[in-house]
Design an enzyme around this catalytic site. Sequence first.
Site, PDB file in Angstrom:
ATOM      1  CG  ASP A 144     -59.636 -25.732 -75.633  1.00 56.09           C
ATOM      2  OD1 ASP A 144     -59.427 -25.095 -74.576  1.00 56.09           O
ATOM      3  OD2 ASP A 144     -58.778 -26.446 -76.177  1.00 56.09           O
TER       4      ASP A 144
ATOM      5  NE  ARG B  92     -56.854 -26.120 -73.494  1.00 56.83           N
ATOM      6  CZ  ARG B  92     -56.264 -27.238 -73.906  1.00 56.83           C
ATOM      7  NH1 ARG B  92     -55.256 -27.743 -73.205  1.00 56.83           N
ATOM      8  NH2 ARG B  92     -56.676 -27.837 -75.007  1.00 56.83           N
TER       9      ARG B  92
END
Length: 201
Positions: A126, A128
Amino acid sequence: MGIRARVEIPVQRADGAWTPGQMVTFTGLGDGLEHVAVQFGPIADVPLVRLHSECLTGDVFGSARCDCGPQLTESMQLLAASGGVLLYLRQEGRGIGLYNKLDAYRLQDQGLDTFAANRELNFSDDLRDYRSAAQMLQALGVTRIRLHTNNPDKAAQLASYGIEVLEQVRTGIFRNENNDHYLRAKAEYGGHSIELVEGTA
């Protein structure tokens, strides 16, 4: 960092009624991307907030391979009814972009889960970063929130950037035969608070 513009937008609720909202744009966000906020009603002392990462396949085309579209619809209806803020973040594919996400889909069709597919493409699970989300909230005058999410990483990152998360309000579980493997991977490897009951896919 600050508010660039506010634009009035009507949002249709599930019952067909229209709710006024404001779409807010920003200047000076840390990642330089065009994230937007949708604000419903006056901001409460501790507003309900949803951080929603862009998902073209799910949000726009209704793909059943994920739960993004139903989560967005649920959040919009909840916020339109009770007030709060939706942050729509340009982070397609957990930050790897649309084309790479579709490449990851091809790997998932060969048996990899969503996280293993990202790693096969030389990305982390991930990518983000929610610093810009925290900046957006701060520009709106918000530092204490109730967060509509099943993802504890969102709460942890917001806290590290100065946003106090007083409560996590879980989203619904939008499970179907096409996204069962995806939801299991999010629960097992992504740490998401998703309770999957056997035999209910």
